[in-house]
Design a protein around this motif. Structure first.
Motif, PDB file in Angstrom:
ATOM      1  N   SER A 107      -4.307  -3.330  -2.227  1.00 18.06           N
ATOM      2  CA  SER A 107      -3.118  -3.375  -3.072  1.00 18.06           C
ATOM      3  C   SER A 107      -2.799  -4.810  -3.444  1.00 18.06           C
ATOM      4  N   GLU A 117      -6.151   6.059 -11.645  1.00 20.81           N
ATOM      5  CA  GLU A 117      -5.171   6.887 -10.949  1.00 20.81           C
ATOM      6  C   GLU A 117      -5.226   6.626  -9.443  1.00 20.81           C
ATOM      7  N   HIS A 118      -4.083   6.786  -8.798  1.00 14.71           N
ATOM      8  CA  HIS A 118      -3.997   6.613  -7.346  1.00 14.71           C
ATOM      9  C   HIS A 118      -4.406   7.914  -6.660  1.00 14.71           C
ATOM     10  N   THR A 121      -3.570   6.439  -0.003  1.00 10.93           N
ATOM     11  CA  THR A 121      -3.332   5.161   0.674  1.00 10.93           C
ATOM     12  C   THR A 121      -3.874   5.258   2.088  1.00 10.93           C
ATOM     13  N   GLN A 264      -6.061   1.114  -0.857  1.00 14.65           N
ATOM     14  CA  GLN A 264      -5.921   2.284  -1.719  1.00 14.65           C
ATOM     15  C   GLN A 264      -7.277   2.849  -2.124  1.00 14.65           C
ATOM     16  N   ILE A 266      -8.698   4.678  -5.391  1.00 13.26           N
ATOM     17  CA  ILE A 266      -8.348   4.932  -6.786  1.00 13.26           C
ATOM     18  C   ILE A 266      -9.497   5.689  -7.458  1.00 13.26           C
ATOM     19  N   THR A 302       0.684   8.684  -0.671  1.00 12.69           N
ATOM     20  CA  THR A 302       1.145   8.040  -1.907  1.00 12.69           C
ATOM     21  C   THR A 302       1.900   6.735  -1.642  1.00 12.69           C
ATOM     22  N   ALA A 305       1.716   3.317  -3.947  1.00  5.17           N
ATOM     23  CA  ALA A 305       0.881   3.676  -5.100  1.00  5.17           C
ATOM     24  C   ALA A 305       1.265   2.805  -6.295  1.00  5.17           C
ATOM     25  N   SER A 306       0.303   2.100  -6.861  1.00  4.13           N
ATOM     26  CA  SER A 306       0.565   1.225  -8.000  1.00  4.13           C
ATOM     27  C   SER A 306       0.042   1.814  -9.306  1.00  4.13           C
ATOM     28  N   ILE A 309      -0.234   9.056  -9.942  1.00  5.33           N
ATOM     29  CA  ILE A 309      -0.869   9.882  -8.915  1.00  5.33           C
ATOM     30  C   ILE A 309      -1.901  10.814  -9.559  1.00  5.33           C
ATOM     31  N   THR A 313      -4.966  14.671  -6.273  1.00  2.62           N
ATOM     32  CA  THR A 313      -4.092  14.431  -5.123  1.00  2.62           C
ATOM     33  C   THR A 313      -2.969  15.452  -5.085  1.00  2.62           C
TER      34      THR A 313
END
Length: 445
Positions: A107, A117-118, A121, A264, A266, A302, A305-306, A309, A313
């Protein structure tokens, strides 16, 4: 009976008399039915997915996590192809451009790229400030050479923020170098930088090598709580335990505070949600958790999350919702209604394709069945003790409407079994009479 009215029209009757037209329509319908059947059967077959993934540098712990995921994912129908990258910046850029499907990145990266997309975590990694023995506190870094990692690695961004927070400016208070871990391992001891920053789970492969083979130690960072208030990427409670990297002399000598950096997973936004959901099943499986020796907690999926989503997920988080939810039951009811309508219409179309008249007798049998259904409804209301005048009036109205519809249709058709009309009228009369008696009883009560 919209299908019947359409097929009974004068225009359609002309087409019905042409055998070639009926055969053409039949062939088209068969192709459509086979296509729909194949589509639904395909949906029932277990899917196999192939995804590209990176854990960054091959000497880092993220690469190890990627290898563990690859080993375990095969039994879930997911084939992972690992493609090493120099760091989180390059990995995120490749995901955004569609060159990679999945990436494990830290992150705190500055740029937010499109099509990313996330997914999840993972536990926070630990920032290791590996220093030569003469450096005992962060002020001693002034005038030193600090390797902040490759310019394509997020480690450099994190390191600069930590040093900026400590009032150490690159090019003024210290000299920055950007060697990769592979270059550092090959470098002679007297050429190595005074400090090397490595973001990794503890114990770190790179830290272990530098401490045992090159005499480095680990510098404590005394301000993680205040840093966490300033930067959202900072993980809580990060520390390096005493004796992690050496016993004699102990490195570190005591438990020391460190800066944690959230890790993360992604994905490119075009990756199939089903594939992402399957990969999450792998990530949170007991085998993977044991092999990477980290507490991977689904409740933090989550956290920090930057990016938006991932749909995969969302699907994974909803996997344990009850099948018999109100929404599911409503969809099931609509599906059954659709199937009933399609079934009734299909029978009428089939009769039309065969070139014969539609079965009017069958329709009048359905009218009689509807009267019988109303009688059952009345019986159920009596058993429940819920008879009300308004309900009885509605039932009487339904009987009247049904009788009017049947009489109107009777004037346009010819029944093979004339007794059907008598049976229907008799059933309606008996039911109406019973409804009248019940209404009188309700009024008296």
């Amino acid at each position: 009976m919209e299908a019947e009215q359409l097929l009974s029209s004068e225009a359609m009757s002309k087409f019905q008399r042409k055998a070639w037209f009926r055969k053409t329509v039949a062939v088209v319908l068969i192709v459509l039915i086979l296509g729909l059947t194949g589509y639904f059967v395909y949906g029932l077959i277990p899917k196999q997915y192939t995804l590209t993934i990176t854990g960054g540098d091959i000497l880092g712990n993220r690469h190890l996590i990627a290898k563990v995921l690859k080993d375990e994912a095969a039994s879930y129908g997911v084939n992972l192809i690992i493609q090493p990258t120099e760091g989180s910046v390059e990995a995120t850029r490749n995901v955004s451009e569609g060159k990679l499907d999945i990436a494990l990145v830290q992150s705190g990266l500055e740029d937010k790229l499109p099509n990313v997309e996330h997914v999840a975590t993972l536990p926070a990694e630990v920032t290791h400030f590996l220093v030569k023995p003469d450096i005992r506190e962060i002020e001693d870094l002034k005038g030193k050479v600090i390797n902040t990692g490759s310019k394509s690695d997020g480690t450099r961004l994190t390191t600069k923020q930590v040093l900026d927070f400590s009032n150490l400016e690159a090019g003024v208070d210290y000299i920055e170098t950007n060697y990769s871990f592979e270059q550092l391992v090959k470098m002679k001891a007297d050429k190595l930088p005074d400090a090397i920053v490595n973001i990794s789970y503890s114990p770190s492969f790179v830290a272990d090598y530098l401490v045992k083979e090159r005499g480095y130690t680990v510098l404590e960072l005394p301000f993680p709580p205040s840093l966490a208030l300033r930067y959202g990427w900072v993980g809580d409670g990060a520390k390096i335990l005493a004796y992690t990297y050496n016993t004699i002399p102990p490195v570190p000598a005591t438990d020391i505070a460190a800066v944690g950096v959230n890790l993360q997973m992604i994905a490119n936004s075009n990756v199939q949600p089903e594939a992402v959901s399957k990969l999450l099943e792998v990530l949170y499986s007991p085998t993977v958790v044991n092999r990477i020796n980290q507490k991977v907690d689904e409740s933090n999926i989550t956290t920090a999350a930057s990016y938006p989503i991932s749909k995969g997920t969302v699907a994974y988080l909803k996997r344990n919702e009850s099948f018999f939810s109100q929404e599911t039951m409503e969809q099931l009811k609509n599906l059954l209604g659709l199937l009933f309508t399609l079934g009734s219409s299909s029978l009428i179309v089939l009769k039309w394709l065969k070139g014969g008249r539609l079965d009017d007798d069958l329709e009048f049998k359905e009218y009689i069945a509807l009267v019988s259904a109303i009688e059952k409804e009345i019986g159920a209301l009596e058993q429940q003790g819920g008879l009300e005048a308004e309900q009885l009036m509605q039932l009487a109205y339904r009987l009247t409407a049904l009788k009017s519809e049947a009489l109107e249709k009777y004037n346009r058709i010819k029944l093979k079994d004339p007794a059907l009309m008598d049976t229907f009228l008799s059933s309606v009369a008996d039911t109406r009479h019973y409804v009248s008696l019940l209404m009188e009883r309700v009024r008296t009560a």
